[in-house]
Structure formats: C-alpha cells, structure tokens
Scaffold this motif. Structure first.
Motif, PDB file in Angstrom:
ATOM      1  N   GLU A  38      -3.729   5.744  -3.909  1.00 35.46           N
ATOM      2  CA  GLU A  38      -3.344   6.269  -2.428  1.00 35.46           C
ATOM      3  C   GLU A  38      -4.621   6.270  -1.697  1.00 35.46           C
ATOM      4  N   ARG A  41      -4.104   3.410   1.140  1.00 37.80           N
ATOM      5  CA  ARG A  41      -3.263   3.818   1.699  1.00 37.80           C
ATOM      6  C   ARG A  41      -2.162   2.541   2.170  1.00 37.80           C
ATOM      7  N   THR A  42      -2.284   1.559   1.334  1.00 37.79           N
ATOM      8  CA  THR A  42      -1.516   0.276   1.400  1.00 37.79           C
ATOM      9  C   THR A  42      -0.288   0.145   0.655  1.00 37.79           C
ATOM     10  N   GLY A 107      -6.500  12.692   0.346  1.00 41.89           N
ATOM     11  CA  GLY A 107      -6.919  12.144   1.546  1.00 41.89           C
ATOM     12  C   GLY A 107      -7.334  12.906   2.505  1.00 41.89           C
ATOM     13  N   ARG A 141     -11.382   3.454   5.106  1.00 42.40           N
ATOM     14  CA  ARG A 141      -9.848   3.610   5.165  1.00 42.40           C
ATOM     15  C   ARG A 141      -9.570   4.867   5.706  1.00 42.40           C
ATOM     16  N   PHE A 142     -10.220   6.045   5.438  1.00 40.19           N
ATOM     17  CA  PHE A 142     -10.184   7.477   5.946  1.00 40.19           C
ATOM     18  C   PHE A 142     -11.178   7.765   6.950  1.00 40.19           C
ATOM     19  N   THR A 296       3.213  16.514   4.486  1.00 40.80           N
ATOM     20  CA  THR A 296       3.659  14.926   4.468  1.00 40.80           C
ATOM     21  C   THR A 296       5.228  14.895   4.645  1.00 40.80           C
ATOM     22  N   ASN A 358      -2.176  11.991  10.527  1.00 38.94           N
ATOM     23  CA  ASN A 358      -2.312  10.638  10.024  1.00 38.94           C
ATOM     24  C   ASN A 358      -0.871   9.950  10.000  1.00 38.94           C
ATOM     25  N   THR A 360       0.982   6.595   9.016  1.00 31.62           N
ATOM     26  CA  THR A 360       0.888   5.222   8.493  1.00 31.62           C
ATOM     27  C   THR A 360       2.290   4.676   8.112  1.00 31.62           C
ATOM     28  N   THR A 375       0.230  -2.692   6.622  1.00 27.51           N
ATOM     29  CA  THR A 375      -0.052  -1.480   6.675  1.00 27.51           C
ATOM     30  C   THR A 375      -1.035  -1.002   7.991  1.00 27.51           C
ATOM     31  N   ASP A 379      -4.801   7.345  13.403  1.00 26.76           N
ATOM     32  CA  ASP A 379      -5.223   8.809  12.939  1.00 26.76           C
ATOM     33  C   ASP A 379      -6.036   9.615  13.833  1.00 26.76           C
TER      34      ASP A 379
END
Length: 717
Positions: A38, A41-42, A107, A141-142, A296, A358, A360, A375, A379
């Motif tokens: 996770e 994120r992909t 995340g 990534r974050f 989410t 976020n 995605t 991906t 954000d």
C-alpha cells in the motif's frame, strides 16, 4: 515462519528472520501469496518492485510485543538499515539509511512535517496493526518527508468471523527493582452484520521505571525535554468500519489516544552516563493526545480503472518535559527582559492539525505493453502548527501550509523477464509564516549566562516546489533469482518550526532587533538515491543483497553545542543483506546485516570530506541472528542476538558497540496462549548508541535497559 507470508520480491522477506513467529499450530509455513504494498500506491506486488521493501506481519509484531519489546525495537531489530531504537518514546536519531523516515498510519502522517516531534511508534497499540511496510530509499510517493524511506503502518479491519473477541493482558518487570513493574490490557472485538464490518479496539497500559544492567536507574528524561516511557500511562480507542456493495467499498477509521508521563526527579547531565539527580522535578507531566480519522472510498469499476479517494484529518497536542539550565540545555527562556533566570513556564506544548484529500486512479495502460498499469492522481493537504510555553507564549512562528501535488507512475512488463517502473511527482507548497516575537532567552556558556533580548521575527508568504521522479527495473534471471536496480528521489522541507524557534540576530546581545524568516528559513531538500540488488528465493533458503548511494545538496545537521541547524552537501552509502534458512519444517534460522556511512561539507568549501555526526549514523554496522523452533505440543521457542557496532569517526565521540540477547517461549494454556519473554537475557550493562548519539559537545551518554521479563496471556473467543 508460519505467520509471515512468503514475500517473494521483498528485501528481505522476513519469512524466517522475523522471529519469533508464534502461530497457534506447528505446521509448516504456507505460501500465502504476494502482498500488495500500500505504501507504493500502485497496486504493485513485491516481486515487481525495483528496490528494497520489507513487510512485518501482525503475528510477528504481536509475538515480539508480548515478549516484552517495543514497536521501535521490533522494527530496528528486524529491518536492516533502521538505526537501533533509542529506548524512549521519541524517534531522535533513529534514522533509516542515515536519513529521516516518514512514518505513516494507513498512508497518513499523524503530525505535520513542519515541526519534527516524532512519537508515533511509541503511541500506536500493536493490536491495531495488520502489518508494517518499510520502503527504503528516498521516495515521494506520499510527498514531503521521506528522504530515508517510509514506514507505513497498515491498521486492521474487521475480520471475516462474526463476534470474534480477543483479550490480551501482560505485565513486565526487572528483577532488580519492583518499581519497574508495567502492565496492560488490550480488548478487540470484530462484528459482521451483512456486508458491514465493525471493529472496536481498547487498550490501557502502565509502564514502570527503567534500570540498567547494574541496577542503576535510567533518568525519566534522558534526552533533554523529549520525555520517556517510564512511569507513564497510555490509553487508546480505535474504531474501524467497512462496507462493500458491488464495485463500491467504503472504509472508515477513527483513533484517539492519551499518554501521560509523571517525572519525579530531574536528570543529572553532568555525569557520564547521564543519571538521576536529587532535585525534585518542578514541571508538568509529559503528555500526548491525538485524534485522527480517515475515510476511503474505492470503486473497482471506475470508467478510467480503479478509483480510490481518501479524506483524512488529524489533531495532536504534545507537551515536552521541563528541563533545567545545564550544559546540554544551554539555550533557554528567561522570566523577563534582562533576566538570566529560567522562566518556570518554560515547558513547551506543540499543537498540530492536518487535513487532506488523496485521489488515486489505477488505469490499464495497454498502449504501453502487456499488463501495464498507469497510476495517477492528486494530493491536497493543509497543515496548522503552533508551539507555545505553558503560559501561551509562542516559541515558534505560528504557521500554516497548503500543498498540491500531481503524480503518475507507469508499471509495465517487457517480455517475460523484465518489469519496468517509472514515475514523476510535481508538488507545490504555499507556506504562511506569522510574525512573532521570540521570547527573551539565555545562553549558557562556560558557566556564564548571557541574556539574549526578545527578537522580532517577520514572517510572510512563501512557496516551495519540486518535481521528483523514479525509474527502476527488475530482471528475472531465473525462476528463483531477481536482479533489480533503480533511481529514486525524495523531497523534504526540513523542520521549518525549528528554524524560527532558534532565530538569532547577528549580534544576539542587542535589544530591539528584527530578523526575517526569508533570511533564516531552510531550503527545500531533494535527495537522490541509486540502488542495486539481487534476491534469491528457494524452497528452504532465501537471501537478499542490496547496495545504495544517496546524495543531497541541502542535507540537514543539528549542532547540539550551538542549538543551531545547518544545511550543506552530503552523501551516504551502504549495503544490506538478509538470509533465511529452514533447517526443517519446524525449525528456522535467519540473519540480517547492514552497513551505512556518510560524509558532509562541514565547512562550506564545496568538498564533502567530513564524517556525518553520530546523530545521523549512530551505528555503522548492525547485525541480527534469529532462530525459531516449533514443537508438536504447541510450544514455540525463539531466540535472537542483536548487535549494533557503534561508531568511531574523527571529529565525533566514539560510540561503543552493544550486544543484546533476547529469548521467548509461548505455549497454549486453556483457551489461549501464554508467552514469556526475556530481553537482555544476560543483564548486560551497556550504552544505547542511538540515545547516546543525539547530543555531542558535550556528550550525553545514555545507558540501555537491563534484563526485563515479560509475561502475557492472550485468548480469543
């Protein structure tokens, strides 16, 4: 090991080295398939990742926690490249590959990167954790903060079994003093109502005092103001809910916690190592309170692929310990203009709140080849940060920040043996710094107190931006051997609040002066990392070997003798190795090794030729040796030897090496399982290298804890 997945693409897999693995039976390990990481994120699984990623599963975390280890110690023992735990509630000097680590929970960072004050690993209950993903090397990534890597804690959802309840009680103590007694209880309950899943988590814990191997008490605030996990109480509440219907899935999690440490006496920093004094503590308790929520929504049949939208909010307040003026607390706040006496309210409280969104999307990318995935997303975030004395006086400039980022990552196959991954992230930050008055302060030097008059700091609106990328490949040399390599970048805005807290005029002794944040604020830091490695996965033996090299033109170093932060060129290099071997179906052994070293431009002459301080690299070499034996009657015995080599480089104090032996055993008793663990089996008297690296000139050496015995009983019904 039974409870750890066969991580065919991980570095290392921790399938044998993540001991002890206390499952409820003694059958041979099962291949549970690959895990989607996770933190990337992909949706990529481990075997397709061109870098070093590790996963530690819930069973291993819980087993080691029940055997008496803290979460930060569990990770430092199992994850080569992560510095040894410092033994306190904070993360000072516990770097990853010599750089800062971005700690995330599902995340999301619990606190703002604008003011570093890391306690996350000490405050999350282990019963809440499904697994921990460690992504090594600089990454964006974050977003902001992961120059050394990411530690992403994935929390649990409701289980599939309706009405499942687990009650876990434990106590621990040291044999030399009964005031070391600690105890705690955790309650979890899962409920399924049709497609709705609910999970409740409650925990309460008290920790006692801590003593070294010779029976000497370790101070309750050994690292000057950061507090500790001694004579402390913590309470936590977690609520999780999930609901799925067709292609739609909804997840919600709410967490609340409170931590409070009572300190009875001040530390004495004039002794080596630091000891307790005979002066009663006069400050308020160390506290930490937090509330966080995340929602989410996932749509697996979105028009452009798979859609995931997450919204989150956090609110955290943290109070540090009160510290007397001393050789290590040589810059403190006075009780008024011209005075050199310490303000009795000179104890700080940090308030941070964050909100974010976020988005995605994982879209098929058939135009790029077979099984290719793009991906992409955005954000959005907002941070507010304040830090005050107990009387409400600001000690940093109150600030807020907005950020917006867009990213895209392409993963594709070339033929049957190549996996290629590459991407970009563009991010912009808008920082608003309020005007503020740095309070009257005192600088203690050579026994003389110099009064630093209050200083006006002019804020303003500023912006930072960066475009960072990554590119890597995995080559399947054979069905059991992968060779991988890659380049990645991380982006960080170093501890903005610290720069305003330590603001000084060119002549700090003159009253009525003004400085501008524009002149003292930090530059954004970009870190470039190159990595190459190979991994082998056989039926009974596996290993992983990797090497890396990272550079930055804006590295950050804290000088504890002047209380100032500087930025300069630096480079870090290292290597990591993990090997796992199954002697037979019920007996596993494993090892991990790590080496890290680095240099920086200490004098600004453009040459990177001075060793980085110990606070960045507290141990050049670390190693672990693990074994785990399971018996037909349900008994599981585990043992480990953990070694940290310390450091001895010119210009910095020598840090001694340290060796710790830990053992544990668990056995089914009644409807549950009883676990007994002993950490520091031989009650060795030794210094903690990471805690002892935080401050130099003068050195603050901190002893490691002696033998501790832990007993726990967990039952599920």
């Amino acid at each position: 090991m039974i409870s750890t997945r066969r991580l065919l693409g991980l570095t290392p897999g921790l399938l044998l080295c993540a001991t002890p693995s206390h499952a409820q039976d003694t059958e041979a390990p099962l291949d549970l398939g690959e895990i989607v990481i996770e933190a990337l994120r992909t949706g990529a699984t481990e075997s397709a990742i061109p870098g070093t990623v590790q996963v530690v599963e819930a069973e291993d975390i819980q087993a080691q926690a029940r055997a008496g280890k803290t979460l930060s110690t569990i990770l430092s023992d199992l994850v080569p490249g992560l510095a040894p735990a410092n033994g306190t509630i904070g993360g000072a000097s516990q770097t990853l590959r010599g750089r800062t680590t971005q700690i995330l929970i599902d995340g999301v960072a619990r606190t703002s990167e604008l003011r570093g004050f890391d306690r996350e690993l000490a405050l999350i209950p282990t019963a809440s954790i499904e697994r921990i993903e460690v992504v090594k090397g600089s990454t964006a990534r974050f977003g902001n903060g992961a120059t050394g890597g990411i530690i992403n804690i994935v929390t649990k959802k409701a289980g599939e079994e309706d009405g499942r309840t687990t009650l876990d009680t434990k106590l621990s103590f040291q044999t030399r003093n009964d005031s070391s007694l600690g105890y705690g209880t955790t309650f979890t309950h899962d409920r399924r109502i049709g497609d709705l899943g609910l999970r409740l988590e409650l925990s309460a814990e008290h920790s006692g005092l801590s003593f070294d191997g010779s029976g000497q008490r370790i101070p309750s605030d050994p690292l000057v103001g950061q507090g500790d996990d001694q004579d402390a109480d913590r309470y936590s509440l977690g609520l999780a809910a999930d609901w799925a219907t067709g292609v739609h899935e909804f997840d919600f999690r709410l967490d609340a916690y409170r931590f409070e440490q009572d300190i009875d006496v001040f530390a004495n920093y004039d002794t080596t190592p630091v000891s307790i004094s005979d002066r009663a503590y006069t400050g308020q308790p160390v506290t930490d309170e937090g509330l966080s929520a995340k929602f989410t929504y996932t749509n697996s049949a979105f028009a452009l692929g798979e859609l995931e939208v997450s919204a989150f909010a956090t609110d955290v307040s943290r109070r540090s310990a009160f510290s007397e003026p001393s050789v290590v607390n040589n810059l403190f706040y006075s009780d008024g203009p011209g005075s050199t006496a310490q303000d009795p309210d000179a104890q700080s409280e940090l308030f941070t709140s964050t909100q974010g969104l976020n988005v995605t999307v994982r879209s098929p990318a058939d135009w790029a080849g077979r099984n290719a995935t793009l991906t992409w997303g955005i954000d959005i975030g907002h941070d507010d940060v304040e830090q005050e004395l107990l009387n409400g006086t600001d000690i940093i400039a109150p600030m807020s920040q907005e950020n917006l980022a867009a990213f895209a990552q392409l993963d594709m196959s070339l033929g049957d043996r190549w996996e290629i991954s590459g991407g970009l992230r563009a991010e912009r930050f808008w920082l608003s710094v309020s005007d503020f008055t740095r309070p009257d302060a005192v600088f203690l030097t050579g026994g003389t107190r110099l009064a630093f008059p209050a200083l006006e700091v002019i804020g303003g609106d500023f912006s930072y931006d960066a475009v960072v990328g990554n590119l890597g490949a995995v080559f399947e040399a054979s069905p059991t051997v992968d060779i991988y390599g890659g380049f990645s970048q991380g982006f960080s805005i170093p501890d903005v609040g610290a720069f305003t807290r330590r603001a000084l005029a060119s002549n700090p002794l003159l009253p009525g002066q003004t400085v501008s944040y524009a002149d003292i604020g930090p530059d954004a830091q970009i870190v470039d990392t190159w990595e190459i490695g190979t991994r082998y996965r056989g039926d009974t033996f596996s290993f992983d070997l990797s090497a890396y090299y990272s550079t930055s033109n804006e590295g950050t170093v804290f000088d504890s003798s002047t209380n100032q932060i500087s930025q300069q060129k630096e480079r870090i290099w290292g290597a990591e190795f993990v090997a796992d071997y199954r002697l037979r179906d019920d007996w596993d052994i494993g090892t991990n090794l790590a080496y890290v070293e680095g240099e920086f431009d200490d004098d600004g002459d453009g040459r990177v030729d001075s060793w980085l301080p110990n606070s960045r690299i507290p141990s050049t070499f670390t190693a672990g040796l693990f074994t785990d034996r399971r018996f037909a009657n349900g008994l599981i015995l585990s043992g480990e030897i953990i070694y940290a080599g310390g450091r001895d480089k010119s210009g910095h104090p020598e840090l001694d090496d340290i060796t710790t032996v830990n053992v544990s055993g668990s056995y089914p008793v009644g409807a549950g399982r009883l676990t007994v663990g002993v950490t520091n089996l031989f009650d060795s008297t030794q210094l903690n290298p990471t805690a002892s690296s935080v401050r130099e000139d003068p050195d603050v050496l901190v002893r490691d804890e002696g033998r501790r015995i832990a007993i726990s009983y967990a039952v599920t019904f």
